[in-house]
Design an enzyme around this catalytic site. Structure first.
Site, PDB file in Angstrom:
ATOM      1  CG  ASP A 278      -9.585  -4.479   9.976  1.00 24.63           C
ATOM      2  OD1 ASP A 278      -9.352  -3.502   9.107  1.00 24.63           O
ATOM      3  OD2 ASP A 278     -10.450  -5.255   9.760  1.00 24.63           O
TER       4      ASP A 278
ATOM      5  CB  CYS B 237     -17.606  -8.983   5.774  1.00 25.00           C
ATOM      6  SG  CYS B 237     -17.693  -9.419   3.965  1.00 25.00           S
TER       7      CYS B 237
ATOM      8  CD  GLN C  11     -14.975   0.515   7.285  1.00 20.30           C
ATOM      9  OE1 GLN C  11     -15.159   1.732   7.124  1.00 20.30           O
ATOM     10  NE2 GLN C  11     -15.226  -0.507   6.661  1.00 20.30           N
TER      11      GLN C  11
ATOM     12  CE  LYS D  14     -12.894  -1.356   3.425  1.00 22.01           C
ATOM     13  NZ  LYS D  14     -14.562  -1.435   2.867  1.00 22.01           N
TER      14      LYS D  14
ATOM     15  CG  HIS E 193     -14.428  -7.551   7.539  1.00 20.17           C
ATOM     16  ND1 HIS E 193     -13.916  -8.294   6.538  1.00 20.17           N
ATOM     17  CD2 HIS E 193     -15.428  -6.727   6.785  1.00 20.17           C
ATOM     18  CE1 HIS E 193     -14.527  -8.043   5.462  1.00 20.17           C
ATOM     19  NE2 HIS E 193     -15.234  -7.066   5.693  1.00 20.17           N
TER      20      HIS E 193
END
Length: 410
Positions: free
Chosen positions: A203, A367, A206, A229, A125
C-alpha cells in the site's frame, strides 16, 4: 539530488494556501488525507475539458485521438514514476482502495482456499484490512497480523518467522503508516516472502508522492497508490501488477472496453491492463496525474522526502517538550507526520480548536481502528506535512497546541 530547492517559490504554486480561515492564515497540515493541487495540475484539467474532451480508444476523430494519446501517455508516465518494467503493468483505479479490492477480487478469488492465510500488519488502513476480511469470508481463508510494538508502531519482526508459514499465500502491508509515520522495510519483507512463494502487495498511498519509489527494487507483486495524495486529482489511482501475474487473472468487472469479442454465449477479453478497465474511464484524472508526477519529479522526491522528515522531526521535538502530551510513532526515521494526544482532551476538540486558529489537522482513528484499540485510545490528532509546509507553520501549530492546553487547564 542535492540541488537547492526554493520551497517558498513552490508554495506560491498552490493558490488554495493563500487564504485565511477564521481570520487566521491557513496552515494546512492534513496532507496525509489529501494533498493540495498546484496550478499546473488545475490547468491541465482545464485544458483537457476545454480542448480535448472525448472518449478514449473508441473514436478515430481528432479529439478522441488526442484524449487517447494523453490517457496512455499518463500510463507510461506512471510506469516511469514507480519504475515498473512496462506501461502494461499499470491499471487505472479510483485510488488505493480500489486497487487493493481489485487484487482481492481477481487474484484472491482465484488463488485462495480454505485454510490459506492472508498476512497483514496491525498498522494497516481499513482499505488494507476490510477487503481481505471479506475475501476470507468468501473463500474460507484466514487473516493474520504482524504485531506492532507499543506507541512507536514499528513492526515486531521477531515474530515474522513464526508467521511466515506454508499456509500464507499473500503478504499485504503498508509502506508508510498513515497514523504512525512508520516507514516499513518493504523490500526486506517482500524478499523474505518471495523466497517462500508468497505473493506481495504494498500500500503506497503515503509513500508514492513523498519519496522515490521503485517497485522492482521493492520486489513486490502489486503496488497501489492514489493520485489525490500526490498533488493529483481525486478519484484516480494506479495499481502496479507484475505482468506475469496479471496476465493470468480474470477480469475485475465486465462491460465495454475490456473485451476483444462478445457473443451471446461467450466473451474474449483483452490482455492486461485493459482487461481490468471496464467502461468509460476517468480520462481527466490520469491527465492531471501525469502533470502532478512531472511536477513532483521536477522538485525531486528525494528532496521532498528530506524536507518532510525535517519538518516532522522538528514538530516531534517541539511537541515532546510539552507537558501532558502523548506522542505516537518512531522517535527517529519517521515520515512527514506526527500523531499525538493531549491529556484529558479529546482529539476532536484539539482539531476543532486548532481550526479556529487556522490550522487544519485531522482527528479520529485515521481508518486504523484496530491499531487505535491496540494502543488503548479511541483517536489521535494528526499533523501531516508536505513540501509546501514550513517551519514557521510548525511553530504556529505548536503555539496553537499550547493555547489549547491552556484553554483546558493543562
Amino acid at each position: 539530488m542535492n540541488r537547492t530547492v526554493d520551497w517558498a517559490k513552490l508554495r506560491a504554486d498552490f493558490p488554495i494556501l493563500d487564504q485565511k480561515v477564521h481570520g487566521k492564515p491557513l496552515i494546512y497540515f492534513d496532507n496525509a488525507a489529501t494533498s493540495q493541487k498546484p496550478r499546473a495540475v488545475i490547468q491541465a484539467l482545464v485544458n483537457y475539458y476545454e480542448r480535448d474532451n472525448a472518449n478514449v480508444h473508441r473514436g478515430i476523430h481528432e479529439l478522441s485521438m488526442r484524449a487517447t494519446t494523453a490517457f496512455e501517455a499518463a500510463r507510461a508516465r506512471t510506469a516511469k514514476f514507480i519504475n515498473a518494467r512496462s506501461a502494461d503493468e499499470i491499471i487505472w483505479t479510483h485510488g488505493t482502495t480500489e486497487g487493493i479490492n481489485l487484487v482481492a477480487s481477481t487474484w484472491g478469488a482465484k488463488h485462495l482456499q480454505p485454510g490459506d492465510v492472508i498476512l497483514l500488519t496491525e498498522a494497516e488502513h481499513h482499505s488494507n484490512i476490510v477487503p481481505w476480511q471479506l475475501l476470507a469470508q468468501r473463500t474460507g481463508a484466514k487473516v493474520a497480523y504482524i504485531p506492532v510494538t507499543g506507541d512507536e508502531g514499528t513492526l515486531d519482526l521477531s515474530k515474522l518467522d513464526s508467521l511466515l508459514t506454508s499456509q500464507v499465500k499473500l503478504l499485504s502491508l503498508v509502506h508508510i503508516s498513515n497514523s504512525m509515520g512508520v516507514v516499513n522495510p518493504v523490500a526486506e519483507l517482500c524478499a523474505r516472502a518471495r523466497k517462500l512463494g508468497i505473493v506481495t502487495l504494498v500500500d503506497g498511498a503515503q509513500s508514492a508522492g513523498h519519496m522515490p519509489v521503485d517497485v522492482q527494487a521493492i520486489g513486490c507483486d502489486f503496488f497501489a497508490f492514489s493520485g489525490h495524495k500526490i498533488c493529483g486529482p481525486t478519484g484516480i489511482g494506479a495499481l502496479y501488477g507484475r505482468q506475469e501475474i496479471m496476465e493470468k487473472l480474470p477480469p475485475y468487472q465486465g462491460g465495454g472496453e475490456m473485451i476483444l469479442t462478445v457473443g451471446y454465449d461467450k466473451t474474449e477479453f483483452k490482455s492486461a491492463p485493459h482487461r481490468f478497465e471496464a467502461g468509460t474511464p476517468d480520462i481527466s484524472g490520469p491527465i492531471g496525474l501525469h502533470t502532478a508526477m512531472d511536477y513532483l519529479d521536477a522538485i525531486g522526491r528525494d528532496n521532498i522526502w528530506k524536507h518532510d522528515q525535517e519538518l516532522a522531526n522538528y514538530a516531534y521535538d517541539q511537541l515532546a517538550a510539552l507537558q501532558n502530551i502523548r506522542l505516537f510513532g518512531p522517535k527517529t526515521g519517521r515520515a512527514g507526520l506526527v500523531s499525538f494526544l493531549l491529556k484529558d482532551v479529546h482529539a476532536h476538540d484539539v482539531v476543532t480548536l486548532a481550526d479556529q486558529g487556522g490550522v487544519a489537522l485531522r482527528g479520529g482513528h485515521h481508518c486504523t481502528q484496530p491499531l487505535m484499540h491496540k494502543l488503548g485510545v479511541e483517536s489521535t490528532a494528526r499533523a501531516s506535512f508536505y513540501f509546501y509546509n514550513t517551519k514557521a507553520e510548525v511553530d504556529r501549530f505548536v503555539e496553537v497546541v499550547k493555547e489549547i492546553q491552556k484553554f483546558f487547564g493543562g
